[in-house]
Enzyme design. Structure first.
Site, PDB file in Angstrom:
ATOM      1  N   LYS A 109       0.816  -1.217   0.000  1.00 22.21           N
ATOM      2  CA  LYS A 109       0.000   0.000   0.000  1.00 22.21           C
ATOM      3  C   LYS A 109       0.856   1.276   0.000  1.00 22.21           C
ATOM      4  O   LYS A 109       0.357   2.354  -0.286  1.00 22.21           O
ATOM      5  CB  LYS A 109      -0.976  -0.031   1.167  1.00 22.21           C
TER       6      LYS A 109
HETATM    7  C1  LIG Z   1      -4.525  -4.441   0.378  1.00 24.35           C
HETATM    8  C2  LIG Z   1      -3.802  -5.732   0.146  1.00 24.35           C
HETATM    9  C3  LIG Z   1      -4.207  -6.647  -0.853  1.00 24.35           C
HETATM   10  C4  LIG Z   1      -5.447  -6.439  -1.707  1.00 24.35           C
HETATM   11  O1  LIG Z   1      -5.327  -5.403  -2.633  1.00 24.35           O
HETATM   12  P1  LIG Z   1      -6.655  -4.808  -3.332  1.00 24.35           P
HETATM   13  O2  LIG Z   1      -6.188  -3.654  -4.136  1.00 24.35           O
HETATM   14  O3  LIG Z   1      -7.555  -4.396  -2.183  1.00 24.35           O
HETATM   15  O4  LIG Z   1      -7.257  -5.892  -4.146  1.00 24.35           O
HETATM   16  C5  LIG Z   1      -3.457  -7.807  -1.007  1.00 24.35           C
HETATM   17  N1  LIG Z   1      -2.384  -8.071  -0.230  1.00 24.35           N
HETATM   18  C6  LIG Z   1      -1.983  -7.225   0.740  1.00 24.35           C
HETATM   19  C7  LIG Z   1      -0.814  -7.595   1.582  1.00 24.35           C
HETATM   20  C8  LIG Z   1      -2.659  -6.028   0.950  1.00 24.35           C
HETATM   21  O5  LIG Z   1      -2.251  -5.198   1.931  1.00 24.35           O
END
Ligand SMILES: *Cc1c(COP(=O)(O)O)cnc(C)c1O
Length: 484
Positions: A109
């Site tokens: 993120k």
């Molecule tokens: C947020 C997240 C996801 C999912 O991503 P999206 O964009 O919500 O589909 C997958 N893996 C991790 C470790 C995340 O933090």
């Protein structure tokens, strides 16, 4: 100029900066580009990450000046990541891993949340409302520390993060309570994530227009665009590694929750990147797997807690955007499907749109047992250490290997050290208890370095010790607003 509109009302167009400031359209719809711009790989074969980002941002964020885009990209990425490639591609066994966790909080993120605050700050500089923006977020884990880091000391913005006292790991807690920056606040909520989230929503309503509040969650268009960049960067890395010739296709397997990451991959494909298939990898929460198989979205099923918690989700908000594009911008249709989802808990896609969905997407669901097996067997077989989310995507790709002969890239969304307890368990060496001991144990067992941001978080002094009941959230927000 390319404009954006609400996926539920195409007659309401806004500029990209306006969509970034608003987050959500007044009708509750997500903002989408009215049409998808063309980029392609011409002229990019030798480009570095920031050059690719410049090209993608300029195409997808019309209304921002070239200078604003340049400042946003440099502020987000220059010197902030553990390696100059930002998102390196690592060969592992018969495929490639795209590492998205080399950022300042060791979370995928970081890539989007490093850029969003700067896009907000630039958008604010041009509008007439002179007040600063306070970002309010309730988090169950990774979003909190990535958002705190992203907004840290960005002019005209402040941030307060609420986390539940129960249900987050020690490392995650320390990453937040010891976070740095003059414009940030962190507060525990006595309760679980649901209490924190509901409390924040209520406070939002009560405060109304009295303050200029915003949110850092993944429905903001400004969080989506930075994610398109790494699909291009990954493809160009594969060309340089000799895995494909320019123009040949590459498949991506994406561990999916809210559908933001994989949607960015689809935008990359539609804008001219040679992408074969996008594999939507889910855990036991298999709403999207069923959708891609049957064309029917049905959230009326049991919510499951899994070993890949960031993918535990029943309503993948960003899917609304894909519906808009697959129906050729039929916002009346999208609006009625979204109403059906809210009121009946399900909807069925129009046949033609479903056909198009199947041209690009595959869907596979992977259980916790298979996830752990995959962590163990991939480590033994290739030496590559997967976190549980990435393991879901790796395993999903196993199920569809023979598809089209193109190479597979697995998106790695977390460092294995963020889920050290689960990873140790999967490797057959469980270590009970506390985060610090598990990190050390995983390093001893695998010989892999602990990411610097995680060890640093364990060393820094705790700054934030406040904790409130749900009723205390509003006062905490007002107090954070005074820092603006
Ligand atoms: C947020 C997240 C996801 C999912 O991503 P999206 O964009 O919500 O589909 C997958 N893996 C991790 C470790 C995340 O933090």
């Amino acid at each position: 100029m390319l404009m954006l509109c609400s996926a539920r009302d195409s007659s309401r167009v806004v500029s990209a900066p306006e969509s970034v400031l608003r987050g959500l359209a007044p009708d509750g719809g997500l903002f989408v580009p009215v049409r998808i711009p063309r980029i392609g790989i011409e002229g990019l074969l030798d480009a570095d990450y920031c050059t690719i980002a410049r090209k993608v941002f300029s195409a997808f964020l019309p209304g921002y000046s070239p200078e604003a885009i340049e400042r946003s990209i440099l502020g987000a990425y220059d010197g902030k990541f553990a390696c100059p490639e930002i998102t390196p591609v690592v060969p592992a066994g018969d495929r490639y891993v795209l590492e998205l966790f080399r950022g300042p909080t060791a979370a995928f993120k970081d890539i989007a949340l490093s850029a969003l605050p700067r896009l907000m700050s630039e958008a604010r500089a041009n509008d007439t409302d002179g007040r600063g923006i306070l970002v309010v977020t309730a988090t169950s884990g990774d979003t909190g520390s990535a958002a705190l880091n992203g907004f840290r000391d960005v002019p005209g913005t402040g941030i307060i993060v609420f986390y539940p006292e129960y249900g987050i790991s020690e490392v995650q807690r320390l990453q937040m309570t010891a976070a740095q920056g003059a414009n940030i606040s962190v507060c525990a909520v006595r309760g679980n994530f649901d209490d924190a989230q509901r409390g924040v929503k209520q406070a939002f309503t009560r405060i109304g227009d009295g303050m200029r509040l915003s949110s850092a969650n993944s429905i903001n268009y400004g969080r989506l665009v930075p994610q398109i960049v790494y699909y291009y960067a990954a493809y160009l890395s594969l060309v340089r590694l000799g895995a494909v010739r320019p123009g040949e296709k590459v498949n991506f397997s994406v561990p999916t929750g809210n559908f933001g990451d994989i949607l960015a991959g689809w935008y990359a494909k539609e804008s001219g990147l040679p992408v074969g298939r996008l594999l939507c990898a889910s855990n036991a929460n298999d709403v999207l797997t069923a959708m891609i198989r049957d064309g029917r979205y049905d959230r009326m099923r049991k919510f499951r807690t899994t070993l890949s918690p960031s993918m535990d989700i029943l309503v993948s908000s960003n899917f609304e955007r894909l519906l808009f594009h697959l129906t050729d911008g039929d916002s009346v249709c999208v609006s009625s499907l979204m109403r059906s989802l809210a009121e009946q808990g399900s909807y069925t896609m129009p046949a033609e749109a479903f056909g198009r969905l199947r041209e690009s997407f595959l869907g596979v669901s992977v259980g916790d047992g298979e996830t752990k097996d995959t962590i163990r067997s991939v480590f033994r077989g290739t030496g590559y250490l997967l976190d549980p989310h990435t393991a879901v995507a790796w395993r999903a790709a196993d199920e569809v290997r023979e598809e089209n002969g193109a190479p597979w890239v697995v998106l790695a969304t977390a460092s294995p050290y963020k889920f050290a307890g689960t990873v140790l368990d999967a490797l057959g060496e469980p270590v009970p208890g506390d985060g610090r001991r598990q990190l050390e144990a995983l390093r001893t067992l695998t010989g892999k370095e602990i990411p610097a941001p995680l060890s640093a978080a364990l060393e820094r002094p705790v700054r934030f010790r406040d904790s409130v009941d749900r009723d205390g959230i509003e006062a905490a927000i007002r107090k954070a607003g005074e820092l603006l």
